[in-house]
Design an enzyme around this catalytic site. Structure first.
Site, PDB file in Angstrom:
ATOM      1  CD  GLU A 363      45.605  37.241  34.639  1.00 18.69           C
ATOM      2  OE1 GLU A 363      45.272  38.269  35.246  1.00 18.69           O
ATOM      3  OE2 GLU A 363      46.465  36.444  35.059  1.00 18.69           O
TER       4      GLU A 363
HETATM    5  N1  CAA Z   1      34.262  44.531  39.258  1.00 24.86           N
HETATM    6  C1  CAA Z   1      33.096  44.209  39.845  1.00 24.86           C
HETATM    7  N2  CAA Z   1      32.009  43.805  39.176  1.00 24.86           N
HETATM    8  C2  CAA Z   1      32.114  43.722  37.843  1.00 24.86           C
HETATM    9  C3  CAA Z   1      33.293  44.041  37.149  1.00 24.86           C
HETATM   10  C4  CAA Z   1      34.406  44.470  37.926  1.00 24.86           C
HETATM   11  N3  CAA Z   1      35.592  44.794  37.365  1.00 24.86           N
HETATM   12  N4  CAA Z   1      33.093  43.851  35.835  1.00 24.86           N
HETATM   13  C5  CAA Z   1      31.810  43.434  35.696  1.00 24.86           C
HETATM   14  N5  CAA Z   1      31.236  43.359  36.908  1.00 24.86           N
HETATM   15  C6  CAA Z   1      29.849  42.972  37.233  1.00 24.86           C
HETATM   16  C7  CAA Z   1      28.845  43.927  36.578  1.00 24.86           C
HETATM   17  O1  CAA Z   1      28.612  45.044  37.397  1.00 24.86           O
HETATM   18  C8  CAA Z   1      27.630  43.042  36.455  1.00 24.86           C
HETATM   19  O2  CAA Z   1      26.954  42.960  37.692  1.00 24.86           O
HETATM   20  P1  CAA Z   1      25.464  43.583  37.903  1.00 24.86           P
HETATM   21  O3  CAA Z   1      24.601  42.982  36.827  1.00 24.86           O
HETATM   22  O4  CAA Z   1      25.100  43.169  39.275  1.00 24.86           O
HETATM   23  O5  CAA Z   1      25.632  45.057  37.740  1.00 24.86           O
HETATM   24  C9  CAA Z   1      28.220  41.679  36.197  1.00 24.86           C
HETATM   25  O6  CAA Z   1      29.561  41.707  36.670  1.00 24.86           O
HETATM   26  C10 CAA Z   1      28.186  41.290  34.731  1.00 24.86           C
HETATM   27  O7  CAA Z   1      28.906  42.290  34.032  1.00 24.86           O
HETATM   28  P2  CAA Z   1      28.626  42.621  32.510  1.00 24.86           P
HETATM   29  O8  CAA Z   1      27.176  42.802  32.284  1.00 24.86           O
HETATM   30  O9  CAA Z   1      29.536  43.741  32.148  1.00 24.86           O
HETATM   31  O10 CAA Z   1      29.051  41.238  31.845  1.00 24.86           O
HETATM   32  P3  CAA Z   1      29.375  40.890  30.337  1.00 24.86           P
HETATM   33  O11 CAA Z   1      28.820  39.561  30.035  1.00 24.86           O
HETATM   34  O12 CAA Z   1      29.015  42.025  29.451  1.00 24.86           O
HETATM   35  O13 CAA Z   1      30.985  40.670  30.366  1.00 24.86           O
HETATM   36  C11 CAA Z   1      33.271  41.249  30.327  1.00 24.86           C
HETATM   37  C12 CAA Z   1      31.865  41.593  30.800  1.00 24.86           C
HETATM   38  C13 CAA Z   1      34.126  42.423  30.773  1.00 24.86           C
HETATM   39  C14 CAA Z   1      33.358  41.117  28.828  1.00 24.86           C
HETATM   40  C15 CAA Z   1      33.728  39.934  31.024  1.00 24.86           C
HETATM   41  O14 CAA Z   1      32.995  38.830  30.581  1.00 24.86           O
HETATM   42  C16 CAA Z   1      35.197  39.652  30.862  1.00 24.86           C
HETATM   43  O15 CAA Z   1      36.036  40.254  31.545  1.00 24.86           O
HETATM   44  N6  CAA Z   1      35.558  38.698  29.970  1.00 24.86           N
HETATM   45  C17 CAA Z   1      36.940  38.259  29.816  1.00 24.86           C
HETATM   46  C18 CAA Z   1      37.235  37.122  30.743  1.00 24.86           C
HETATM   47  C19 CAA Z   1      38.702  36.958  30.982  1.00 24.86           C
HETATM   48  O16 CAA Z   1      39.432  37.907  31.266  1.00 24.86           O
HETATM   49  N7  CAA Z   1      39.144  35.718  30.913  1.00 24.86           N
HETATM   50  C20 CAA Z   1      40.504  35.418  31.204  1.00 24.86           C
HETATM   51  C21 CAA Z   1      40.603  34.043  31.775  1.00 24.86           C
HETATM   52  S1  CAA Z   1      41.541  33.912  33.198  1.00 24.86           S
HETATM   53  C22 CAA Z   1      43.144  33.684  32.700  1.00 24.86           C
HETATM   54  O17 CAA Z   1      43.528  33.979  31.604  1.00 24.86           O
HETATM   55  C23 CAA Z   1      43.971  33.173  33.797  1.00 24.86           C
HETATM   56  C24 CAA Z   1      45.241  32.517  33.474  1.00 24.86           C
HETATM   57  O18 CAA Z   1      45.370  31.311  33.654  1.00 24.86           O
HETATM   58  C25 CAA Z   1      46.416  33.332  33.132  1.00 24.86           C
END
Ligand code: CAA
Length: 380
Positions: A363
């Protein structure tokens, strides 16, 4: 911040503690060894309301707040983090998104069964080449009018082998980047949808983790959650809440290791006295206790932010970052306090140490939490 708990919250905390001690503790070592978790035990958890804690009662949920959920997660995780990750994924990553963004038809069809634990769900974002870099989705969902055709592979999917309902994030329009991503409800048994082999893991071994393969899977349009292109935001918003659940899991693992260490230190003797009387051990306990309390404050704060309608992306990321680091540190110290006994399975702390590691990874890794935190504070 006032963290005093209501009568109801104290009751949920106690009920979760009792369940963990009476139902989860027996057999936890064997389940970890065999990488299994009995369906019957999972059904019992559903029957007690653990699988849809925050879902409205009209959809079969327990209608509780995030703080109650966090209290339950903490108690379950003290004993069995494999059980608690199933609870966390079903509650935070599956039920929450369906209830918040699903249509009435989707809620009636899936949510009621998911929140009662009759069936279980999985959240499918990660891919072989898209883990932290979640916008680089290679799985495609091509729009064919009344349905999508899904192709690709998902990796490390919690509940992958036992879930009936899968929320699958996939790219519909590559040119639109993250705005071209959708989230679709895929059912087990849909033609072309195959569950890959189970992973052999370091920790949370009782929970099953699989890869998933999609080969021309036809998914009806009515199975899309939200508007076209909402999938990435759906994933981000879902994970923002999910991280509070994992933070609570990490807190529970740390607290479980601490409680076992405290008890052991007062019983085990060395150099003519209980080892708690040696400053080397007493200081370890003092550090553990302090860090766990600090982690608890962050986790409860994030839960309260969610319950009171405040933004919880930042507080949830801070809680997960800190609680997972504390879980790792605390469990390593617990093994050290137990010495030789800590290195064998009967004393539980080695399992807690192995279980703690994943809380720094899934996550969103600790490094991803630092991205979320730093971007927010710099923007502010
Ligand atoms: N709420 C709403 N919108 C959001 C947001 C949030 N918390 N975070 C980002 N966004 C939106 C941004 O506003 C943007 O939209 P706009 O262009 O319209 O403004 C869009 O999403 C893209 O955001 P970023 O430009 O910030 O994207 P990025 O490529 O830089 O990535 C990141 C951001 C935070 C690194 C993201 O990719 C991330 O969270 N990565 C990790 C993924 C993750 O947690 N994976 C876990 C897998 S699930 C798991 O583990 C489940 C399981 O089985 C236990």
């Amino acid at each position: 911040m006032d963290f005093s708990l209501s009568e109801e919250q104290l009751m949920i905390q106690q009920a979760s503690k009792d369940f963990a001690q009476t139902e989860l503790l027996p057999g936890v070592i064997e389940r970890d060894d065999a990488q299994t978790f009995p369906d019957e035990l999972l059904r019992k958890m559903g029957g007690l309301g653990f699988m849809g804690m925050m879902v409205d009662e009209k959809y079969g949920g327990s209608g509780l707040g995030t703080l109650s959920y966090v209290l339950a997660m903490e108690e379950l995780s003290k004993v069995d983090a494999s059980a608690s990750v199933m609870v966390s994924v079903n509650n935070s990553l599956v039920c929450w998104g369906l209830e918040t963004y699903g249509t009435e038809e989707q809620k009636e069809k899936y949510l009621t069964k998911l929140s009662t634990g009759e069936i279980i769900g999985a959240f499918c974002l990660s891919e072989p080449e898209a883990g932290s870099d979640a916008t680089s989705q290679k799985t495609t969902a091509i729009d064919k009018g009344d349905h999508y055709v899904v192709n690709g592979t998902k990796n490390w999917i919690t509940n992958g082998g036992r879930a009936e309902v899968f929320l699958v994030i996939a790219q519909t329009d590559k040119d639109k980047g993250h705005r071209g991503i959708n989230v679709l409800i895929v059912e087990k048994g849909m033609e072309g949808f195959e569950i890959g082999p189970k992973e052999n893991k370091l920790g949370i071994r009782g929970s099953d983790t699989h890869s998933l393969l999609f080969n021309d899977v036809k998914v009806p349009k009515e199975n899309r959650i939200g508007n076209d292109g909402f999938g990435f935001k759906f994933a981000m918003k879902t994970l923002a809440g999910g991280r509070i659940g994992i933070a609570a899991q990490a807190l529970g693992i740390a607290a479980g290791a601490y409680e076992l260490s405290l008890k052991y230190s007062k019983e085990r003797k060395a150099f003519g006295t209980e080892i708690a009387n040696h400053q080397a051990i007493a200081f370890k306990l003092a550090d553990m206790h302090t860090k766990i309390q600090a982690a608890r404050n962050l986790v409860y704060q994030a839960a309260i932010d969610k319950d009171t309608g405040n933004d919880y992306t930042l507080s949830g990321a801070m809680a997960k970052l800190y609680a997972s680091e504390v879980a790792m540190e605390t469990t390593v110290e617990a093994v050290q306090i137990f010495g030789g006994n800590g290195f064998v399975k009967d004393y539980h702390v080695e399992r807690l140490m192995r279980d703690a590691k994943i809380t720094q990874i899934y996550e969103g890794t600790s490094e991803i939490q630092k991205i979320v935190i730093s971007r927010t504070i710099l923007k502010d």
